[in-house]
Every structure is written in structure tokens, then in C-alpha cells.
Scaffold this active site. Structure first.
Site, PDB file in Angstrom:
ATOM      1  CG  ASP A  68      -1.785   1.231   1.324  1.00 37.09           C
ATOM      2  OD1 ASP A  68      -2.268   1.672   0.252  1.00 37.09           O
ATOM      3  OD2 ASP A  68      -2.005   1.777   2.423  1.00 37.09           O
ATOM      4  CB  SER A  69       0.225   4.758  -0.785  1.00 36.92           C
ATOM      5  OG  SER A  69      -1.003   4.818  -0.087  1.00 36.92           O
ATOM      6  CE1 TYR A 120       2.928   5.962  -3.056  1.00 37.00           C
ATOM      7  CE2 TYR A 120       1.866   4.154  -4.213  1.00 37.00           C
ATOM      8  CZ  TYR A 120       2.958   4.663  -3.537  1.00 37.00           C
ATOM      9  OH  TYR A 120       4.066   3.872  -3.342  1.00 37.00           O
ATOM     10  CB  CYS A 180      -2.924   0.981  -2.591  1.00 39.36           C
ATOM     11  SG  CYS A 180      -2.959   2.746  -2.910  1.00 39.36           S
ATOM     12  CG  ASN A 181      -9.458   1.296  -2.441  1.00 37.79           C
ATOM     13  OD1 ASN A 181     -10.421   0.759  -2.968  1.00 37.79           O
ATOM     14  ND2 ASN A 181      -9.100   1.051  -1.197  1.00 37.79           N
ATOM     15  CB  THR A 182      -4.674   5.390  -5.075  1.00 38.03           C
ATOM     16  OG1 THR A 182      -5.473   6.090  -4.121  1.00 38.03           O
ATOM     17  CG2 THR A 182      -4.103   6.340  -6.079  1.00 38.03           C
ATOM     18  CD  GLU A 237      -1.025   8.357   6.834  1.00 35.72           C
ATOM     19  OE1 GLU A 237       0.075   8.462   7.351  1.00 35.72           O
ATOM     20  OE2 GLU A 237      -1.340   7.423   6.055  1.00 35.72           O
ATOM     21  CB  CYS A 294      -9.702   5.181   0.709  1.00 36.75           C
ATOM     22  SG  CYS A 294      -8.108   5.747   1.340  1.00 36.75           S
ATOM     23  CB  THR A 295      -6.406   0.736   2.358  1.00 39.81           C
ATOM     24  OG1 THR A 295      -5.494   1.698   1.845  1.00 39.81           O
ATOM     25  CG2 THR A 295      -6.625  -0.349   1.346  1.00 39.81           C
ATOM     26  CG  HIS A 296      -5.545   5.706   5.096  1.00 38.06           C
ATOM     27  ND1 HIS A 296      -4.824   5.125   4.083  1.00 38.06           N
ATOM     28  CD2 HIS A 296      -4.634   6.368   5.867  1.00 38.06           C
ATOM     29  CE1 HIS A 296      -3.540   5.442   4.230  1.00 38.06           C
ATOM     30  NE2 HIS A 296      -3.408   6.186   5.301  1.00 38.06           N
TER      31      HIS A 296
HETATM   32  N1  DGL Z   1      -3.856   3.806   0.244  1.00 38.26           N
HETATM   33  C1  DGL Z   1      -4.556   4.833  -0.497  1.00 38.26           C
HETATM   34  C2  DGL Z   1      -5.847   4.249  -1.076  1.00 38.26           C
HETATM   35  O1  DGL Z   1      -6.329   3.210  -0.643  1.00 38.26           O
HETATM   36  C3  DGL Z   1      -4.868   6.041   0.352  1.00 38.26           C
HETATM   37  C4  DGL Z   1      -3.683   6.875   0.704  1.00 38.26           C
HETATM   38  C5  DGL Z   1      -3.060   7.546  -0.497  1.00 38.26           C
HETATM   39  O2  DGL Z   1      -3.616   8.516  -1.050  1.00 38.26           O
HETATM   40  O3  DGL Z   1      -1.990   7.096  -0.856  1.00 38.26           O
HETATM   41  O4  DGL Z   1      -6.380   4.833  -1.984  1.00 38.26           O
END
Ligand code: DGL
Length: 276
Positions: free
Chosen positions: A11-12, A43, A74-76, A154, A186-188
Site C-alpha cells: 500500500d502507499s 498517492y 491500495c485503492n488508488t 494519519e 480507500c484502505t484508510h
Molecule cells: N492507500 C490509499 C488508497 O487506498 C490512500 C492513501 C493515499 O492517497 O496514498 O487509496
């Protein structure tokens, strides 16, 4: 038959640990190798080109470690670069988080109005709408980018007044559209579940793509006869790597996993960025 190689997850940042959590719960024998690119997170506001480049570099680090399955937690990256990664990684299956989340939404929607929240890149890509409507074109999908959610997570402000106001601000539009399901794209965001559920009322079902991704991983490994052998504590021998290690990462990771990680290693960003 079994396969004792690890599952690679990246993940990012730390959000992908929500996927690890579900993997550990579903498949406690599996060893995980996790990479969080904490030096370059987020990301979500970056160009597609950069997201593809970072995603492939993260994948290459894990591919060096003889993994049996790659999960793009990571969804992005899953939204913008999954095809690109699949073109470069041929030897093992690659699973993103978008398709499992989309399948869950199709299964769970009662009124065929699905909301999707995520980063700018995820919502802008229309990845969830496409994946959902490929399965059922009659479902309406309403996307909303919520760029302030990641920094709030975060910062550890999981239940703070600022977070409640921000959630209300972003979700009002989706509530007004009459959605019956909301995909946390989004994983967060699973860390904000309580605040989001309180804001949208019990009538709207929250779908956490982390859980559905872990199920997809289990199905894939089962079909390939590649589950880990019994009798192993996979978590205890898992590895967690980050490109920048801060004390905040350690404490948030512990909150998220509900236990201490068995050790966090720092990988140099130069080493990650050297992969092409
Ligand atoms: N991990 C990213 C996602 O799931 C979120 C954090 C990012 O923007 O990198 O989209």
C-alpha cells in the site's frame, strides 16, 4: 497440496494493514510480507503516470521475495494501475481491492444506489462505477472524493470533532442521493467506520473492501491449492517493511491491528525507486 511462500501486500502507507488484518483473521497460517511506502504517501493526488511507476516499484520489491500472490492493498493503485501491474507481473496472481469491493456492492445493494468514497485518483478514475456496472448496469453509482480523510487518519484523529464535521461535509451529497450502500474505497477509511456509520445512519450499509479482498485471496489460493500448511502462526513470521519509519506509524499500526507488529523494517527509498 500446500504452498508455504508468503503473500505479498503493498500500500502507499499504513492503510493496507486493514487488508492484512482480514487476511490474518481468515487465514492465520499465511505468512505476509507487507510494504508500506510511507515515505511517498499519499498517492491519491498524484498523476496516473506516477501512481503506475510507484505501484510497479512497490510490486517489484515484493516480487524479489518469492511470494505466491500479490495483493495491491491500495485503492488508488488498484484503480489506476492494476492492468499495468498485470502486464508486468505474469508469474503469480495479482489481486486489487476494487473488484472485490465492487462485487460486494452488487451483492449487498437493496435499492441499486451505491456510493463510493475514495481519493481523488480513485473516484476520478471511475474504477468502482465501471466494475459495478460491468456486473449490473442498472446500478447507479455516486462517487465522492474525500481527500481530507487520509490526513485525519494519519494524524490519529479517528473520533475527533474535526473528523465528524469533515465526514458530514463530504457525505451530505451522497446521503441526499439516497444511496443504500457505501463502499469505503480507500484502505484508510475502515478506521473511520464509526464516525461514518454515525453520520450516514443505520439504513446505509458500509462495505469495507479490505474484508472482501481477503476473501478473494482465500478463494484464489484455495483454487490453486496454494494455501499455507496447517499448524503455522503466519503472523508471527510475517515481515512488515516501510520506506519511512516514524513512531506514529508504529502506534497507528498497533491500533489498527489490535496487536504489535512482529517487527518493522525500514527499506530505503532509493532501493525502491531503483526498480523500473
Ligand atoms: N492507500 C490509499 C488508497 O487506498 C490512500 C492513501 C493515499 O492517497 O496514498 O487509496
Amino acid at each position: 497440496m500446500s504452498d508455504s511462500r508468503a503473500i505479498g501486500v503493498f500500500d502507499s502507507g499504513l492503510g493496507g494493514l486493514t487488508v492484512v488484518n482480514e487476511l490474518v483473521r481468515l487465514m492465520p497460517n499465511e505468512r505476509i510480507i507487507y510494504l508500506g511506502d510511507t515515505a511517498r504517501v499519499p498517492y491519491g493526488g498524484r498523476s496516473h503516470e506516477t501512481i503506475r511507476q510507484y505501484g510497479l516499484q512497490d510490486a517489484r520489491v515484493l516480487m524479489e521475495m518469492d511470494i505466491k500472490l500479490l495483493i495491491v492493498a491500495c485503492n488508488t493503485v488498484s484503480s489506476v494501475a492494476l492492468d499495468y501491474l498485470e502486464q508486468h507481473i505474469k508469474d503469480i496472481p495479482v489481486i486489487g481491492v476494487v473488484l472485490p469491493g465492487a462485487k460486494a456492492a452488487v451483492l449487498r445493494t437493496t435499492g441499486k444506489k451505491v456510493g463510493v468514497i475514495g481519493t481523488m485518483a480513485t473516484v476520478g478514475s471511475g474504477s468502482y462505477a465501471k466494475a459495478i456496472q460491468d456486473i449490473d448496469p442498472s446500478i447507479k453509482v455516486f462517487g465522492k472524493a474525500c481527500p481530507l480523510f487520509v490526513p485525519l487518519v494519519e494524524e490519529g484523529l479517528l473520533d475527533h470533532e474535526i473528523t465528524k464535521l469533515t465526514v458530514q461535509y463530504y457525505l451530505k451529497e451522497l446521503i441526499d442521493f439516497g444511496i443504500d450502500c457505501l463502499v469505503l474505497g480507500c484502505t484508510h477509511y475502515p478506521l473511520l467506520t464509526k464516525v461514518i456509520q454515525d453520520t450516514v445512519s443505520a439504513g446505509i450499509q458500509l462495505l469495507d473492501s479490505a474484508l472482501w479482498t481477503a476473501k478473494e485471496a482465500q478463494d484464489t489460493l484455495t483454487k490453486l491449492n496454494a494455501l499455507a500448511p496447517d499448524g503455522i502462526d503466519g503472523f508471527a513470521s510475517s515481515r512488515f517493511m516501510v520506506s519511512d519509519l516514524t513512531s506514529r506509524f508504529e502506534s497507528l499500526a498497533e491500533t489498527l491491528m489490535g496487536r504489535r507488529l512482529p517487527g518493522i523494517e525500514k527499506v530505503s527509498l532509493d532501493e525502491i525507486a531503483a526498480y523500473q
